[in-house]
Write an enzyme that holds these catalytic residues in place. Structure first.
Site, PDB file in Angstrom:
ATOM      1  N   ASP A  16       4.537  10.838 -13.226  1.00 47.36           N
ATOM      2  CA  ASP A  16       3.215  10.151 -12.705  1.00 47.36           C
ATOM      3  C   ASP A  16       2.770   9.152 -13.435  1.00 47.36           C
ATOM      4  O   ASP A  16       2.372   9.469 -14.751  1.00 47.36           O
ATOM      5  CB  ASP A  16       2.205  11.441 -12.547  1.00 47.36           C
ATOM      6  CG  ASP A  16       0.953  10.920 -12.091  1.00 47.36           C
ATOM      7  OD1 ASP A  16       0.375   9.728 -11.985  1.00 47.36           O
ATOM      8  OD2 ASP A  16       0.110  12.040 -11.648  1.00 47.36           O
ATOM      9  N   ASN A  30      -3.200  -3.970  -3.541  1.00 46.89           N
ATOM     10  CA  ASN A  30      -3.053  -4.600  -2.318  1.00 46.89           C
ATOM     11  C   ASN A  30      -3.989  -6.058  -2.547  1.00 46.89           C
ATOM     12  O   ASN A  30      -4.875  -6.012  -3.664  1.00 46.89           O
ATOM     13  CB  ASN A  30      -3.643  -4.101  -1.172  1.00 46.89           C
ATOM     14  CG  ASN A  30      -5.124  -3.285  -1.454  1.00 46.89           C
ATOM     15  OD1 ASN A  30      -5.967  -4.081  -1.496  1.00 46.89           O
ATOM     16  ND2 ASN A  30      -5.358  -2.148  -1.018  1.00 46.89           N
ATOM     17  N   GLY A  38      -1.125   5.241  -1.880  1.00 52.20           N
ATOM     18  CA  GLY A  38       0.132   5.485  -2.889  1.00 52.20           C
ATOM     19  C   GLY A  38      -0.296   5.464  -4.442  1.00 52.20           C
ATOM     20  O   GLY A  38      -1.299   5.930  -4.668  1.00 52.20           O
ATOM     21  N   VAL A  39       0.511   4.720  -5.093  1.00 55.12           N
ATOM     22  CA  VAL A  39       0.134   4.517  -6.658  1.00 55.12           C
ATOM     23  C   VAL A  39      -1.185   3.846  -6.747  1.00 55.12           C
ATOM     24  O   VAL A  39      -1.909   3.945  -7.780  1.00 55.12           O
ATOM     25  CB  VAL A  39       1.400   3.775  -7.349  1.00 55.12           C
ATOM     26  CG1 VAL A  39       1.393   2.261  -7.081  1.00 55.12           C
ATOM     27  CG2 VAL A  39       1.255   3.985  -8.825  1.00 55.12           C
ATOM     28  N   ASP A  40      -1.518   2.867  -5.864  1.00 59.21           N
ATOM     29  CA  ASP A  40      -2.761   2.083  -6.085  1.00 59.21           C
ATOM     30  C   ASP A  40      -3.976   3.135  -5.880  1.00 59.21           C
ATOM     31  O   ASP A  40      -4.847   3.235  -6.899  1.00 59.21           O
ATOM     32  CB  ASP A  40      -2.799   1.490  -5.014  1.00 59.21           C
ATOM     33  CG  ASP A  40      -4.274   0.261  -5.059  1.00 59.21           C
ATOM     34  OD1 ASP A  40      -4.674   0.008  -6.079  1.00 59.21           O
ATOM     35  OD2 ASP A  40      -4.482  -0.436  -3.865  1.00 59.21           O
ATOM     36  N   THR A 128       8.183  -0.556  -3.051  1.00 60.35           N
ATOM     37  CA  THR A 128       9.025   0.378  -2.144  1.00 60.35           C
ATOM     38  C   THR A 128       8.342   1.535  -1.663  1.00 60.35           C
ATOM     39  O   THR A 128       9.131   2.172  -0.541  1.00 60.35           O
ATOM     40  CB  THR A 128       9.920   0.979  -3.303  1.00 60.35           C
ATOM     41  OG1 THR A 128       9.000   1.853  -4.291  1.00 60.35           O
ATOM     42  CG2 THR A 128      10.825   0.039  -4.263  1.00 60.35           C
ATOM     43  N   TYR A 131       5.082  -0.858   1.726  1.00 58.10           N
ATOM     44  CA  TYR A 131       5.405  -2.019   1.845  1.00 58.10           C
ATOM     45  C   TYR A 131       6.997  -2.233   2.299  1.00 58.10           C
ATOM     46  O   TYR A 131       7.249  -3.463   2.610  1.00 58.10           O
ATOM     47  CB  TYR A 131       5.133  -3.034   0.520  1.00 58.10           C
ATOM     48  CG  TYR A 131       3.696  -3.220   0.336  1.00 58.10           C
ATOM     49  CD1 TYR A 131       2.598  -2.741   1.352  1.00 58.10           C
ATOM     50  CD2 TYR A 131       3.385  -4.316  -0.513  1.00 58.10           C
ATOM     51  CE1 TYR A 131       1.411  -3.184   1.293  1.00 58.10           C
ATOM     52  CE2 TYR A 131       1.981  -4.577  -0.676  1.00 58.10           C
ATOM     53  CZ  TYR A 131       0.985  -3.914   0.108  1.00 58.10           C
ATOM     54  OH  TYR A 131      -0.262  -4.324   0.025  1.00 58.10           O
TER      55      TYR A 131
END
Length: 187
Positions: A16, A30, A38-40, A128, A131
């Site tokens: 993580d 974004n 996601g990671v954002d 990945t 997107y």
């Protein structure tokens, strides 16, 4: 797994990214910079409101972040000093300049991190997820871009502005792909 290139450690970590201690964590953001999935979303949740507050100031000043560009904020409660937000390309069919835009994400993120004196930087697997960038091709672009950046930021006298670049892979497939790419480097 680790590999050294010009006194810079390239590391592959499975885990993580919000828990990885480093100077700068890269966020696959974004263009609105207001958080997302996601990671954002994970980075915004783990880092707390200070990140969003600085993102809003950047938005007010410049209207967000274009694909391939990078901006820096505080890391809030994350185990880092900074978050480098970069906007990866949405993959269409590979003929719309996606590889060049993805490469720019990595190069511009490292440049932004070096500007704020970060010597250790960690990357997620940009573009990945939602997107849709194919993982193997994205890993190839990422490793090539980071190697190019290391050449740029390794000083003429052997000094380096970077100590470590880590690819923090959330899933086994990405980890395997990055390990294979770095293994091939030694051959």
């Amino acid at each position: 797994m680790e590999k050294r290139i010009k006194n810079v450690t390239l590391a592959i970590i499975r885990g993580d990214i919000t828990k990885y201690a480093t100077d700068a964590i890269v966020n696959a953001a974004n263009s609105s910079l207001l958080g997302g999935g996601g990671v954002d979303g994970a980075i915004h949740r783990a880092g707390g409101p200070a990140i969003l507050e600085e993102c809003r100031k950047i938005r007010d000043r410049q209207g967000g972040c274009d694909t391939g560009e990078a901006v820096v904020t505080t890391a809030g409660r994350l185990p880092a000093k900074f978050v480098v937000h970069t906007v990866g390309p949405v993959y269409q069919d590979g003929s719309k300049g996606e590889a060049e835009l993805l490469k720019r994400c990595y190069l511009n993120s490292i440049q932004a991190a070096v500007k704020v004196s970060a010597r250790r930087i960690s990357f997620p697997n940009i573009s990945t997820g939602i997107y849709g960038y194919p993982k193997k091709e994205a890993a190839e672009v990422a490793v090539a871009a980071v190697k190019e950046a290391i050449q740029t930021y390794a000083g003429h006298s052997g000094e380096t502005f970077l100590e470590e670049v880590a690819f923090v892979c959330y899933d086994e497939e990405n980890e395997r792909l990055y390990r294979q790419l770095l293994d091939q480097e030694g051959r």
